[in-house]
Structures are given as structure tokens and as C-alpha cells.
Enzyme design. Structure first.
Site, PDB file in Angstrom:
ATOM      1  N   LYS A  38       0.844  -1.206   0.000  1.00 23.01           N
ATOM      2  CA  LYS A  38       0.000   0.000   0.000  1.00 23.01           C
ATOM      3  C   LYS A  38       0.879   1.256   0.000  1.00 23.01           C
ATOM      4  O   LYS A  38       2.074   1.190   0.309  1.00 23.01           O
ATOM      5  CB  LYS A  38      -0.924  -0.025   1.221  1.00 23.01           C
ATOM      6  CG  LYS A  38      -0.205  -0.031   2.567  1.00 23.01           C
ATOM      7  CD  LYS A  38      -1.156  -0.410   3.703  1.00 23.01           C
ATOM      8  CE  LYS A  38      -0.443  -0.388   5.040  1.00 23.01           C
ATOM      9  NZ  LYS A  38      -1.286  -0.945   6.113  1.00 23.01           N
ATOM     10  N   ARG A 135     -10.544  -0.074  14.762  1.00 23.57           N
ATOM     11  CA  ARG A 135     -10.511   0.694  13.521  1.00 23.57           C
ATOM     12  C   ARG A 135     -11.644   0.259  12.606  1.00 23.57           C
ATOM     13  O   ARG A 135     -12.628   0.959  12.452  1.00 23.57           O
ATOM     14  CB  ARG A 135      -9.129   0.523  12.857  1.00 23.57           C
ATOM     15  CG  ARG A 135      -8.903   1.431  11.671  1.00 23.57           C
ATOM     16  CD  ARG A 135      -7.442   1.465  11.240  1.00 23.57           C
ATOM     17  NE  ARG A 135      -6.920   0.206  10.720  1.00 23.57           N
ATOM     18  CZ  ARG A 135      -5.668   0.036  10.309  1.00 23.57           C
ATOM     19  NH1 ARG A 135      -4.807   1.030  10.359  1.00 23.57           N
ATOM     20  NH2 ARG A 135      -5.258  -1.140   9.848  1.00 23.57           N
ATOM     21  N   HIS A 167      -6.265  -7.397  12.802  1.00 27.60           N
ATOM     22  CA  HIS A 167      -5.038  -6.593  12.804  1.00 27.60           C
ATOM     23  C   HIS A 167      -4.675  -6.255  14.246  1.00 27.60           C
ATOM     24  O   HIS A 167      -5.526  -5.856  15.026  1.00 27.60           O
ATOM     25  CB  HIS A 167      -5.276  -5.317  11.994  1.00 27.60           C
ATOM     26  CG  HIS A 167      -4.023  -4.550  11.686  1.00 27.60           C
ATOM     27  ND1 HIS A 167      -2.866  -5.154  11.230  1.00 27.60           N
ATOM     28  CD2 HIS A 167      -3.739  -3.226  11.763  1.00 27.60           C
ATOM     29  CE1 HIS A 167      -1.940  -4.226  11.046  1.00 27.60           C
ATOM     30  NE2 HIS A 167      -2.434  -3.055  11.358  1.00 27.60           N
ATOM     31  N   ARG A 227       1.359 -10.807   6.670  1.00 26.75           N
ATOM     32  CA  ARG A 227       1.245  -9.530   5.954  1.00 26.75           C
ATOM     33  C   ARG A 227       2.453  -8.665   6.313  1.00 26.75           C
ATOM     34  O   ARG A 227       2.421  -7.855   7.228  1.00 26.75           O
ATOM     35  CB  ARG A 227      -0.067  -8.823   6.327  1.00 26.75           C
ATOM     36  CG  ARG A 227      -1.321  -9.699   6.099  1.00 26.75           C
ATOM     37  CD  ARG A 227      -2.618  -8.916   6.287  1.00 26.75           C
ATOM     38  NE  ARG A 227      -2.726  -8.233   7.550  1.00 26.75           N
ATOM     39  CZ  ARG A 227      -3.370  -8.699   8.636  1.00 26.75           C
ATOM     40  NH1 ARG A 227      -3.964  -9.882   8.607  1.00 26.75           N
ATOM     41  NH2 ARG A 227      -3.413  -7.978   9.737  1.00 26.75           N
ATOM     42  N   TYR A 271      14.820  31.240   7.211  1.00 25.79           N
ATOM     43  CA  TYR A 271      13.580  31.863   7.699  1.00 25.79           C
ATOM     44  C   TYR A 271      13.535  31.882   9.227  1.00 25.79           C
ATOM     45  O   TYR A 271      13.939  30.917   9.883  1.00 25.79           O
ATOM     46  CB  TYR A 271      12.369  31.045   7.235  1.00 25.79           C
ATOM     47  CG  TYR A 271      12.049  31.136   5.765  1.00 25.79           C
ATOM     48  CD1 TYR A 271      11.702  32.358   5.182  1.00 25.79           C
ATOM     49  CD2 TYR A 271      12.035  29.992   4.974  1.00 25.79           C
ATOM     50  CE1 TYR A 271      11.377  32.422   3.831  1.00 25.79           C
ATOM     51  CE2 TYR A 271      11.706  30.056   3.636  1.00 25.79           C
ATOM     52  CZ  TYR A 271      11.381  31.275   3.062  1.00 25.79           C
ATOM     53  OH  TYR A 271      11.050  31.327   1.740  1.00 25.79           O
ATOM     54  N   CYS A 318      13.641  24.817   4.308  1.00 25.86           N
ATOM     55  CA  CYS A 318      12.718  25.546   3.425  1.00 25.86           C
ATOM     56  C   CYS A 318      11.976  24.545   2.546  1.00 25.86           C
ATOM     57  O   CYS A 318      12.152  23.337   2.678  1.00 25.86           O
ATOM     58  CB  CYS A 318      13.496  26.532   2.551  1.00 25.86           C
ATOM     59  SG  CYS A 318      14.637  27.575   3.468  1.00 25.86           S
ATOM     60  N   MET A 319      11.173  25.042   1.641  1.00 24.68           N
ATOM     61  CA  MET A 319      10.378  24.152   0.795  1.00 24.68           C
ATOM     62  C   MET A 319      11.270  23.276  -0.099  1.00 24.68           C
ATOM     63  O   MET A 319      11.024  22.079  -0.251  1.00 24.68           O
ATOM     64  CB  MET A 319       9.416  24.971  -0.068  1.00 24.68           C
ATOM     65  CG  MET A 319       8.414  24.120  -0.818  1.00 24.68           C
ATOM     66  SD  MET A 319       7.323  25.062  -1.879  1.00 24.68           S
ATOM     67  CE  MET A 319       6.245  25.831  -0.693  1.00 24.68           C
ATOM     68  N   ASP A 320      12.323  23.888  -0.664  1.00 25.92           N
ATOM     69  CA  ASP A 320      13.129  23.168  -1.654  1.00 25.92           C
ATOM     70  C   ASP A 320      14.607  23.119  -1.321  1.00 25.92           C
ATOM     71  O   ASP A 320      15.384  22.541  -2.076  1.00 25.92           O
ATOM     72  CB  ASP A 320      12.995  23.865  -3.025  1.00 25.92           C
ATOM     73  CG  ASP A 320      11.580  24.291  -3.303  1.00 25.92           C
ATOM     74  OD1 ASP A 320      10.715  23.405  -3.315  1.00 25.92           O
ATOM     75  OD2 ASP A 320      11.331  25.496  -3.462  1.00 25.92           O
TER      76      ASP A 320
END
Ligand SMILES: *Cc1c(COP(=O)(O)O)cnc(C)c1O
Length: 390
Positions: A38, A135, A167, A227, A271, A318-320
Site C-alpha cells: 500500500k 478501527r 489486525h 502480511r 527563515y 525551506c520548501m526546496d
């Protein structure tokens, strides 16, 4: 390689196949290997992982959605595929045509699925029991109610119930209370299976409970499927509890240095000005950030490897991009490879280690590596498949 990417992940088939073989050794002959693939094979790249496992002879796969199941059907034409989570009942004919098994979580859901199913081409199902995870699944708190609900599920036309599973919530904990809790979950599953057999005359092909933690700490030969999720990828179900298997992490994450500077004392980095150089420092900028799934929570806390030397992250991620202190690596230069997860020289940073730094689990670290990070696949030390995003 057409050009040198700013950030990329390497997936080692050598480690993957090694993990499969150590897990297989642990399983009883009565237990079949079920690869949990998954979430893009826990972020490792579903297509290549599935195809490689299929070549290795793995014939059972577990996924979380019908979209994933239909793709796995393409990669693994003859495999058994079990959807562990919710599928819209309208999809019954698609499940049937593609021979995909669906988890049945209640009589209400069974009725809905049956409503869209064709009795001439039944939907294959495994009943899910909620024995303590809280769940999804048929409630098992009252044995009589539980068996009555299962009896009703079995009567719905167009469903072919082939298995039943549960599970575990705490199979990765070693204390007595949690072990007793898991014992109880296991006992309910197998007692229910026995009742179905004896009272309803129905023998299920599959009855299963083992996840990675159970495979490691409480292998149960009565479980017809194992599993295996996180251990397949070489990570630990619980980083605090040693795993009795010699696992190898499958994923490594790399980036590069794009810029190097020496800064004067008093210089603020990134930042928010959360880091200030107190002495002259050599600072490198690395071309990876939180948009690549490298968590911003590692700001001022995480470390990376450059030429096998640990370098601290300085300032906010930072983002990148992000900055690191390369004072310990005089020979680093522009384009130098940076290891964020993986081995470099004698040192290694695992996803489990990173998870520990910011308070999550290795699962979230690898699943979180974003799609913009290409996955490259290595076997016998050779690059055998390159993700090209253009
Ligand atoms: C995700 C999942 C697994 C695999 O769990 P791991 O801890 O990664 O082995 C097994 N069973 C179910 C129902 C799951 O949702």
C-alpha cells in the site's frame, strides 16, 4: 543518468530480496508471504517493487484501495490481491472481474457490496474482525453477536467469503499487558474461525493476523498469511525494540550541495532567524526541502552525511532547500552528494533514526517522501531503472 538530479531516492533490490529471504526463513510452511505494498509500497515505488517481488515468486499482495489493487493486478497478473481498506460498493463488478479480494468490515457493508454484486460472478472477500484495534471490522466483544453477524454476512448472495483476518494494535510492544492484549486478539480470531467451521460448516482458505511486528515477535503458524509491510522495506516496527531479523533498509535518500559560503559571526541562517553563527562557519546549501518530504520538523535538529561525516542542519528547512554546517568536511564542493537517509562511508542514517529525531515512526518518513523525488532502482550494485520525471 541524463542529468544530475537535485534530490533522488535509491531503492536497493538487493536489500529487498535479502529481506524477503530472511522473512521467509522465519515463516512456518503453513504461512504464505503476503507483501503489503500500500501507499506506493511505503513510498518505495509500487510498480517496480511489485514486479520485482513477483519475479521472486511472491503471489499475495495487500493494498489499501481499489486503485492500488488494479495497478498491482497489472504488475502481477496471477497474484492474489487483498484490499485491506474501504472500497465503494458500486465497485463490486470491477472487484469480481479483476479477481480482487475485498475486506468485509460489517454486515451493513456486506449487504451494500452484495447489492452491486452479480451472483454469477461473486466478489471474493475476507471478513475483517475488530478484535482490539478499534478501527474497522466486525465487533467481537460479544461472541454470540459476532457469530450471528458473520452468519448473516455469509448469506449475502454475490459474495464469496474465502478468508478472515484481524489486525494487531500492539504486537510491537514487549510488556506483559500488551502481550496479553495481543494474545487475546489472536485467540478471538482463531476461536471465531473454529466456530464458523464447526457451527456453520464453512472452512475458510485463509485466516490471518500477522503484521511485521507479529512476524518478528510472535510468529503464529496458524496464520495462513504473513502480511509483511515495514520489515519488507528493512525498517523496524518499533525502533525501541530490537528486531530478531537481519534486515537491510531498502531506501536511501540523497541530494546535492548547490552553494557554499563562509559566514561571519552573527550571521543569521534561513527563515525566522532561528540559527545564528557564533563563529566563522562554512555553510552549504542543499537542494532538498520539506516539499520533497524531508520534514521541516528536522530544522536545527537533523543531521546529514557528507563524505561520511555528520553535518548538522542549521536554521529552518525551506520548501526546496536547506542549509548545513560543513565545517567538518573541508573537501565538500558544489555538486557534492549529500546523504539524508542511507550509508555513507562508515556511517549510516536510517529512516528510523530520523523518525526518532522528530517524534514519528520510520513508516511516516518513507511514505512521506514526495512524488517529485525520483526513485532509482539498484540491483547487484548497478542502476537498473531510473525514474525520469520529464
Ligand atoms: C498496513 C497493514 C499491515 C502491514 O503493517 P506493517 O506493520 O507494516 O507490517 C498489515 N495488515 C494491515 C491490516 C495493515 O493495514
Amino acid at each position: 543518468m541524463q542529468y544530475r538530479q537535485r534530490a533522488w531516492a535509491e531503492i536497493s533490490f538487493d536489500a529487498l530480496i535479502h529481506n524477503v529471504s530472511v522473512i521467509r526463513e522465519r515463516l512456518a510452511p503453513s504461512t504464505q508471504f503476503c507483501a503489503v505494498v500500500k501507499a506506493d509500497a511505503y513510498g518505495h515505488g509500487e510498480e517496480l517493487i511489485c514486479r520485482r517481488l513477483y519475479v521472486d515468486g511472491i503471489r499475495f499482495y495487500a493494498v489499501s484501495s481499489i486503485e492500488e489493487a488494479l495497478r498491482v493486478r497489472k504488475w502481477c497478473p496471477e497474484a492474489e490481491i487483498l484490499i485491506l481498506g474501504y472500497t465503494s460498493p458500486e465497485c463490486a463488478p470491477i472487484l469480481a472481474v479483476n479477481r480482487i479480494c475485498q475486506a468485509i468490515v460489517s454486515e451493513e457493508y456486506a449487504a451494500a457490496l452484495s447489492g452491486y454484486a452479480n451472483p454469477e460472478a461473486p466478489v471474493r472477500c475476507h471478513i475483517k474482525l475488530d478484535t482490539g484495534m478499534g478501527r474497522i471490522g466486525v465487533q467481537t466483544t460479544d461472541e454470540t453477536d459476532c457469530l450471528a453477524e458473520i452468519r448473516r454476512i455469509l448469506k449475502h448472495p454475490g459474495l464469496n467469503v474465502e478468508g478472515m483476518f484481524t489486525h494487531f494494535a500492539v504486537a510491537d510492544e514487549a510488556d506483559t499487558d500488551n502481550r496479553a492484549y495481543t494474545d487475546r486478539q489472536e485467540e478471538i480470531l482463531f476461536r471465531t474461525e473454529q466456530a464458523i467451521r464447526e457451527q456453520m460448516g464453512v472452512t475458510l482458505r485463509h485466516v490471518h493476523c500477522m503484521n511485521s511486528a507479529a512476524i518478528c515477535y510472535r510468529c503464529q503458524p496458524k496464520s495462513t498469511l504473513a502480511r509483511a509491510g515495514i520489515i519488507l522495506y528493512g525498517l523496524m516496527p518499533n525502533a525501541a525494540l530490537p528486531v530478531p531479523l537481519n534486515l537491510k533498509p531498502v531506501l536511501s535518500l540523497y541530494s546535492r550541495i548547490s552553494h557554499i559560503k563562509t559566514v561571519a559571526p552573527g550571521t543569521d541562517i534561513s527563515y525566522g532567524r532561528t540559527y545564528r553563527a557564533e563563529t566563522p562557519m562554512r555553510i552549504a546549501t542543499v537542494t532538498i526541502g520539506y516539499a520533497d518530504g524531508y520534514s521541516r520538523l528536522l530544522s536545527n535538529r537533523g543531521q546529514v552525511l557528507v563524505h561520511g561525516v555528520r553535518c548538522p542542519i542549521v536554521g529552518r528547512i525551506c520548501m526546496d532547500q536547506m542549509m548545513i554546517d560543513i565545517g567538518g568536511v573541508p573537501d565538500a564542493g558544489i555538486g557534492t552528494k549529500v546523504t539524508l537517509i542511507g550509508q555513507d562511508g562508515d556511517d549510516c542514517i536510517t529512516a528510523d533514526e530520523l523518525a526518532g529525531v522528530y517524534g514519528t515512526i520510520g513508516y511516516e518518513v518513507v511514505c512521506g517522501i514526495s512524488k517529485r523525488v525520483p526513485r532509482h532502482f539498484i540491483e547487484n550494485g548497478i542502476l537498473i531503472h531510473e525514474d525520469t520525471l520529464v
